[in-house]
Motif scaffolding. Structure first.
Motif, PDB file in Angstrom:
ATOM      1  N   GLY A 178       0.787  -1.351  -0.084  1.00  0.00           N
ATOM      2  CA  GLY A 178       0.049  -0.034  -0.097  1.00  0.00           C
ATOM      3  C   GLY A 178       0.732   1.339   0.055  1.00  0.00           C
ATOM      4  O   GLY A 178       0.335   2.337   0.231  1.00  0.00           O
ATOM      5  N   VAL A 179       2.122   1.195  -0.529  1.00  0.00           N
ATOM      6  CA  VAL A 179       3.007   2.411  -0.499  1.00  0.00           C
ATOM      7  C   VAL A 179       3.197   2.794  -1.861  1.00  0.00           C
ATOM      8  O   VAL A 179       3.504   1.870  -2.816  1.00  0.00           O
ATOM      9  CB  VAL A 179       4.357   1.940   0.047  1.00  0.00           C
ATOM     10  N   GLU A 180       2.774   3.964  -2.080  1.00  0.00           N
ATOM     11  CA  GLU A 180       2.681   4.428  -3.536  1.00  0.00           C
ATOM     12  C   GLU A 180       4.287   5.045  -3.730  1.00  0.00           C
ATOM     13  O   GLU A 180       4.631   6.003  -3.232  1.00  0.00           O
ATOM     14  CB  GLU A 180       1.920   5.733  -3.615  1.00  0.00           C
ATOM     15  N   PHE A 181       5.059   4.081  -4.694  1.00  0.00           N
ATOM     16  CA  PHE A 181       6.336   4.569  -4.894  1.00  0.00           C
ATOM     17  C   PHE A 181       6.644   4.304  -6.263  1.00  0.00           C
ATOM     18  O   PHE A 181       6.178   3.188  -7.148  1.00  0.00           O
ATOM     19  CB  PHE A 181       7.382   3.281  -4.099  1.00  0.00           C
ATOM     20  N   THR A 182       7.141   5.172  -7.084  1.00  0.00           N
ATOM     21  CA  THR A 182       7.173   5.247  -8.428  1.00  0.00           C
ATOM     22  C   THR A 182       8.473   5.464  -9.077  1.00  0.00           C
ATOM     23  O   THR A 182       9.379   5.550  -8.388  1.00  0.00           O
ATOM     24  CB  THR A 182       6.212   6.738  -8.892  1.00  0.00           C
ATOM     25  N   LEU A 183       8.592   5.398 -10.287  1.00  0.00           N
ATOM     26  CA  LEU A 183       9.766   5.643 -10.929  1.00  0.00           C
ATOM     27  C   LEU A 183      10.319   6.977 -10.778  1.00  0.00           C
ATOM     28  O   LEU A 183      11.753   7.097 -10.563  1.00  0.00           O
ATOM     29  CB  LEU A 183       9.628   5.509 -12.577  1.00  0.00           C
ATOM     30  N   ASP A 184       9.619   7.967 -10.764  1.00  0.00           N
ATOM     31  CA  ASP A 184      10.106   9.256 -10.446  1.00  0.00           C
ATOM     32  C   ASP A 184      10.567   9.392  -9.147  1.00  0.00           C
ATOM     33  O   ASP A 184      11.863   9.972  -9.065  1.00  0.00           O
ATOM     34  CB  ASP A 184       8.888  10.273 -10.808  1.00  0.00           C
ATOM     35  N   ASP A 185      10.002   8.686  -8.085  1.00  0.00           N
ATOM     36  CA  ASP A 185      10.492   8.696  -6.814  1.00  0.00           C
ATOM     37  C   ASP A 185      11.910   7.882  -6.677  1.00  0.00           C
ATOM     38  O   ASP A 185      12.800   8.570  -6.090  1.00  0.00           O
ATOM     39  CB  ASP A 185       9.640   7.880  -5.630  1.00  0.00           C
ATOM     40  N   LEU A 186      12.029   6.912  -7.330  1.00  0.00           N
ATOM     41  CA  LEU A 186      13.398   6.207  -7.492  1.00  0.00           C
ATOM     42  C   LEU A 186      14.530   7.002  -8.110  1.00  0.00           C
ATOM     43  O   LEU A 186      15.660   6.986  -7.744  1.00  0.00           O
ATOM     44  CB  LEU A 186      13.194   4.850  -8.114  1.00  0.00           C
ATOM     45  N   ASP A 187      13.952   7.831  -9.244  1.00  0.00           N
ATOM     46  CA  ASP A 187      15.013   8.515  -9.700  1.00  0.00           C
ATOM     47  C   ASP A 187      15.449   9.754  -9.070  1.00  0.00           C
ATOM     48  O   ASP A 187      16.688   9.869  -8.971  1.00  0.00           O
ATOM     49  CB  ASP A 187      14.405   9.024 -11.302  1.00  0.00           C
ATOM     50  N   ALA A 188      14.602  10.311  -8.203  1.00  0.00           N
ATOM     51  CA  ALA A 188      14.843  11.642  -7.447  1.00  0.00           C
ATOM     52  C   ALA A 188      15.910  10.981  -6.429  1.00  0.00           C
ATOM     53  O   ALA A 188      16.926  11.773  -6.015  1.00  0.00           O
ATOM     54  CB  ALA A 188      13.950  12.245  -7.001  1.00  0.00           C
ATOM     55  N   LEU A 189      15.757   9.813  -5.658  1.00  0.00           N
ATOM     56  CA  LEU A 189      16.804   9.445  -4.841  1.00  0.00           C
ATOM     57  C   LEU A 189      17.906   8.925  -5.274  1.00  0.00           C
ATOM     58  O   LEU A 189      18.838   9.240  -4.641  1.00  0.00           O
ATOM     59  CB  LEU A 189      15.971   8.095  -3.959  1.00  0.00           C
ATOM     60  N   GLY A 190      17.852   8.415  -6.586  1.00  0.00           N
ATOM     61  CA  GLY A 190      19.141   8.100  -7.211  1.00  0.00           C
ATOM     62  C   GLY A 190      20.160   9.301  -7.542  1.00  0.00           C
ATOM     63  O   GLY A 190      21.316   9.076  -7.331  1.00  0.00           O
ATOM     64  N   ARG A 191      19.357  10.273  -7.798  1.00  0.00           N
ATOM     65  CA  ARG A 191      20.250  11.693  -8.141  1.00  0.00           C
ATOM     66  C   ARG A 191      21.099  12.016  -7.157  1.00  0.00           C
ATOM     67  O   ARG A 191      21.883  12.943  -7.227  1.00  0.00           O
ATOM     68  CB  ARG A 191      19.295  12.821  -8.749  1.00  0.00           C
ATOM     69  N   THR A 192      20.789  11.763  -5.675  1.00  0.00           N
ATOM     70  CA  THR A 192      21.354  12.368  -4.847  1.00  0.00           C
ATOM     71  C   THR A 192      22.056  11.282  -3.642  1.00  0.00           C
ATOM     72  O   THR A 192      22.405  11.468  -2.713  1.00  0.00           O
ATOM     73  CB  THR A 192      20.261  13.073  -3.803  1.00  0.00           C
ATOM     74  N   PHE A 194      -5.162  -7.982 -10.335  1.00  0.00           N
ATOM     75  CA  PHE A 194      -5.883  -8.459  -9.255  1.00  0.00           C
ATOM     76  C   PHE A 194      -5.454  -8.913  -8.085  1.00  0.00           C
ATOM     77  O   PHE A 194      -6.105  -9.128  -6.996  1.00  0.00           O
ATOM     78  CB  PHE A 194      -6.805  -9.647  -9.771  1.00  0.00           C
ATOM     79  N   LEU A 195      -4.130  -8.605  -7.950  1.00  0.00           N
ATOM     80  CA  LEU A 195      -3.267  -8.889  -6.755  1.00  0.00           C
ATOM     81  C   LEU A 195      -2.696  -7.604  -5.877  1.00  0.00           C
ATOM     82  O   LEU A 195      -2.413  -7.645  -4.863  1.00  0.00           O
ATOM     83  CB  LEU A 195      -2.125  -9.657  -7.002  1.00  0.00           C
ATOM     84  N   GLU A 196      -2.968  -6.471  -6.601  1.00  0.00           N
ATOM     85  CA  GLU A 196      -2.498  -5.084  -6.027  1.00  0.00           C
ATOM     86  C   GLU A 196      -3.549  -4.788  -4.779  1.00  0.00           C
ATOM     87  O   GLU A 196      -4.778  -5.275  -4.955  1.00  0.00           O
ATOM     88  CB  GLU A 196      -2.463  -3.929  -6.969  1.00  0.00           C
ATOM     89  N   ARG A 197      -3.250  -4.220  -3.870  1.00  0.00           N
ATOM     90  CA  ARG A 197      -3.942  -3.794  -2.706  1.00  0.00           C
ATOM     91  C   ARG A 197      -5.193  -3.033  -3.033  1.00  0.00           C
ATOM     92  O   ARG A 197      -5.961  -3.088  -2.476  1.00  0.00           O
ATOM     93  CB  ARG A 197      -3.088  -3.150  -1.641  1.00  0.00           C
ATOM     94  N   GLY A 198      -4.878  -2.114  -4.125  1.00  0.00           N
ATOM     95  CA  GLY A 198      -6.215  -1.431  -4.310  1.00  0.00           C
ATOM     96  C   GLY A 198      -7.093  -2.078  -5.279  1.00  0.00           C
ATOM     97  O   GLY A 198      -8.431  -1.395  -5.251  1.00  0.00           O
ATOM     98  N   PHE A 199      -6.998  -3.223  -5.781  1.00  0.00           N
ATOM     99  CA  PHE A 199      -7.981  -3.972  -6.361  1.00  0.00           C
ATOM    100  C   PHE A 199      -9.287  -4.396  -5.400  1.00  0.00           C
ATOM    101  O   PHE A 199     -10.286  -4.534  -6.027  1.00  0.00           O
ATOM    102  CB  PHE A 199      -7.398  -5.237  -6.797  1.00  0.00           C
ATOM    103  N   GLY A 200      -8.883  -4.695  -4.093  1.00  0.00           N
ATOM    104  CA  GLY A 200      -9.856  -5.091  -3.298  1.00  0.00           C
ATOM    105  C   GLY A 200      -9.170  -5.567  -1.969  1.00  0.00           C
ATOM    106  O   GLY A 200      -8.063  -6.040  -2.123  1.00  0.00           O
ATOM    107  N   PRO A 201     -10.014  -5.882  -0.936  1.00  0.00           N
ATOM    108  CA  PRO A 201      -9.432  -6.672   0.330  1.00  0.00           C
ATOM    109  C   PRO A 201      -9.025  -8.033  -0.093  1.00  0.00           C
ATOM    110  O   PRO A 201      -9.824  -8.574  -0.906  1.00  0.00           O
ATOM    111  CB  PRO A 201     -10.794  -6.303   1.204  1.00  0.00           C
ATOM    112  N   ALA A 202      -8.061  -8.214   0.601  1.00  0.00           N
ATOM    113  CA  ALA A 202      -7.645  -9.929   0.453  1.00  0.00           C
ATOM    114  C   ALA A 202      -8.813 -10.599   1.166  1.00  0.00           C
ATOM    115  O   ALA A 202      -9.498 -10.167   1.980  1.00  0.00           O
ATOM    116  CB  ALA A 202      -6.287 -10.054   1.237  1.00  0.00           C
TER     117      ALA A 202
END
Length: 580
Positions: free
Chosen positions: A292-306, A565-573
């Protein structure tokens, strides 16, 4: 004397199977007795599932039969009862077309195995590339206490006085053999010396990257990811995992308390500092999204730059292997160097904070684990690109390629399949120059199928014989974490579903600009629209079975390639089983 059938702790999940005085629990207890256990063995104790990805076809996990016994010893010492369960062993060497096709199958199996059995906690035994994210993804969703036991890297390779790194040196010496510089005797010697013990690749490939990410996220015992598989310390760590998981059950220390936004960012920063595999992008995003953590390519790139790369370990580093990294202090020492960039308050499986776990960590060789003031590379291992060839992103590993390709422009040489590419690059009459851009498409999540590790396209034989060892290559595939070179990977959307890579033609000019994070084809939008209108979808790869389900539900690389259908946002387990 038999125990009172109603006796047992109310907070143990396993009591629902074994404690009630009813017909179903009678059957459960009876079948345990059939296995040779008395009620004193299992009643009222935390029952620990050991999910073991051992297989006779998985050389990386060749020691896991013995390690499972070490875990059982630790569980018993802490007052628990351990049961070993086989799990899908998705090895990297033999599984075709790629173990990535089956990562989600392992995740599904892990989740459902935990949900459907009387486990109070689990020890996850993995290491070879896709087993780490597969096991962790499934356990995150299942939600009971879990601890990860990494397989550990193999010992250094050796041949004729040379130290060999698995994967990386295979690619290196294969190019020399194609150029006619390696004899049959040398080739056989390298073959026998490059992988000489149990354990995962001892370069900073995908296996060591993913176990380091899991370690940094707080899911392993501190520094467990660095211990070589053949080291006696690995056995001691395994029994310690058994003791600790029993304590975690009593503490109700579940994954949702550990895998937070801050923990994911800690893992990303650590990965960038290690010189991580490009595969880290796909797996870390998938693991985060499960939590349930929203982590994107842009987040990864921003951390990589520093985040500077400070682990001098092949293939991003030049000199050392994972065994050297362990002797230099291992992951704890590297993270100690990064303390100012990490959230030290994050909770870990030890029940302590990350900061507490790093207390006393020391770097013993500052050429292997560099200080921040003397990095191997000034930014992190990876860079994320966007442009009209990859509107949803692509990844490159600048630290492992020739800097002259950071900004490059050249004509595309496009291949629609791996067999087509393989035949062409061995044709010494192929019209190709070092400035060409080799392109392989239809190799993504659906096109591969499963996004195989084909992205490190071989250098054409004609160029190899001229002395060239790198050139710009682009694909919607992945590449091995042990690979290197100017390879742009994970192009999204993939060509198989009509992404822009499907519109590229041989001769089109491609421009890469790593500092600007751009990847473009220099083709007018009008021309691209005409090509898009003329494009026809390829035939489906699968007509039935798991492959059909995979093709229908796999997400693109920028979303982690999980099933929708396995992602948290699809529905409750699904909840706990309620029929006993």
């Amino acid at each position: 004397m038999a125990q009172d059938p109603t006796k047992g702790s109310t907070k143990l999940r396993s009591d629902r199977w074994f404690a009630p005085d009813d017909l179903r629990s009678f059957g459960h207890r009876s079948r345990m007795m059939q296995l040779g256990y008395s009620e004193e063995d299992f009643r009222g104790k935390p029952i620990i599932g050991i999910l073991n990805t051992w297989s006779e076809m998985n050389s990386c996990h060749g020691h896991f039969r013995e390690r499972a016994q070490d875990v059982k010893r630790g569980v018993a010492q802490a007052g628990g009862f351990a049961v070993e369960m086989p799990s899908l062993s998705v090895d990297e060497s033999f599984t075709k077309p790629t173990s990535m096709l089956y990562r989600n199958m392992l995740a599904m199996e892990t989740e459902e195995m935990i949900r459907s059995h009387p486990f109070d906690g689990v020890v996850l035994m993995g290491g070879c590339d896709k087993t780490t994210p597969g096991l962790v993804m499934g356990a995150i969703t299942a939600g009971i206490p879990m601890i990860y036991l990494p397989a550990g890297p193999m010992l250094r390779g050796h041949y004729a006085g040379r130290i060999l790194g698995s994967g990386s040196d295979a690619w290196k010496y294969w190019d020399e053999r194609r150029a006619g510089n390696i004899s049959d005797e040398e080739w056989l010697g390298i073959q026998g010396g490059i992988a000489r013990s149990v354990g995962t690749c001892m370069t900073m490939g995908t296996a060591s990257t993913m176990t380091a990410i899991t370690d940094a996220m707080g899911l392993t015992l501190p520094g467990a990811s660095s211990i070589p598989a053949a080291d006696a310390g690995h056995q001691r760590m395994s029994s310690a995992c058994g003791r600790r998981i029993v304590e975690m059950v009593h503490e109700e220390l579940t994954p949702d308390r550990i895998i937070t936004d801050a923990a994911v960012r800690n893992a990303a920063v650590t990965a960038m500092a290690t010189g991580c595999s490009t595969n880290a992008v796909v797996h870390l995003i998938a693991m985060a999204r499960r939590a349930g953590v929203e982590f994107t390519l842009d987040d990864l790139d921003a951390l990589g730059r520093t985040t500077p790369l400070i682990a001098n370990v092949r293939p991003s580093g030049k000199d050392y292997l994972m065994e050297d990294f362990f002797y230099a202090g291992g992951l704890r020492a590297l993270m100690k160097q990064l303390e100012e960039r990490l959230d030290l308050s994050c909770l870990t499986v030890t029940g302590k904070s990350l900061g507490e776990n790093l207390e006393g960590a020391v770097v013993y060789n500052d050429d292997v684990i560099r200080p921040l003031s003397n990095p191997v590379y000034h930014e992190g291992s990876l860079a994320l690109l966007r442009g009209n060839l990859c509107p949803d992103g692509a990844v490159i590993k600048p630290a492992a390629c020739d800097p002259k390709y950071y900004v490059h422009e050249g004509p595309a040489l496009v291949f629609d399949s791996y067999p087509e590419m393989k035949a062409a690059i061995d044709d010494e009459t192929l019209e190709v120059t070092p400035d060409h851009v080799l392109v392989l498409r239809n190799a993504g999540p659906q096109g591969g199928p499963g996004m195989p590790e084909w992205g490190m396209l071989p250098i054409p034989k004609a160029l190899i014989k001229q002395g060239h060892r790198d050139m710009l290559r682009i694909s919607d595939a992945r590449m091995s974490g042990t690979s290197y070179g100017a390879c742009v990977l994970h192009v999204a959307p993939e060509s198989y579903v009509g992404g822009p890579l499907a519109l590229l033609k041989t001769g089109d000019i491609v421009r890469l600009d790593v500092p600007a994070r751009r990847l473009d084809m220099l083709v007018s939008e009008e021309e691209l629209e005409a090509r898009r209108a003329a494009w026809t979808p390829p035939e489906p790869r699968f007509q039935r079975g798991y492959g059909w389900m995979f093709s229908k539900h796999v997400l693109q690389a920028d979303k982690g390639c999980d099933f929708d259908f396995l992602e948290r946002g699809f529905g409750p387990a699904a909840g706990e089983p309620d029929i006993f």
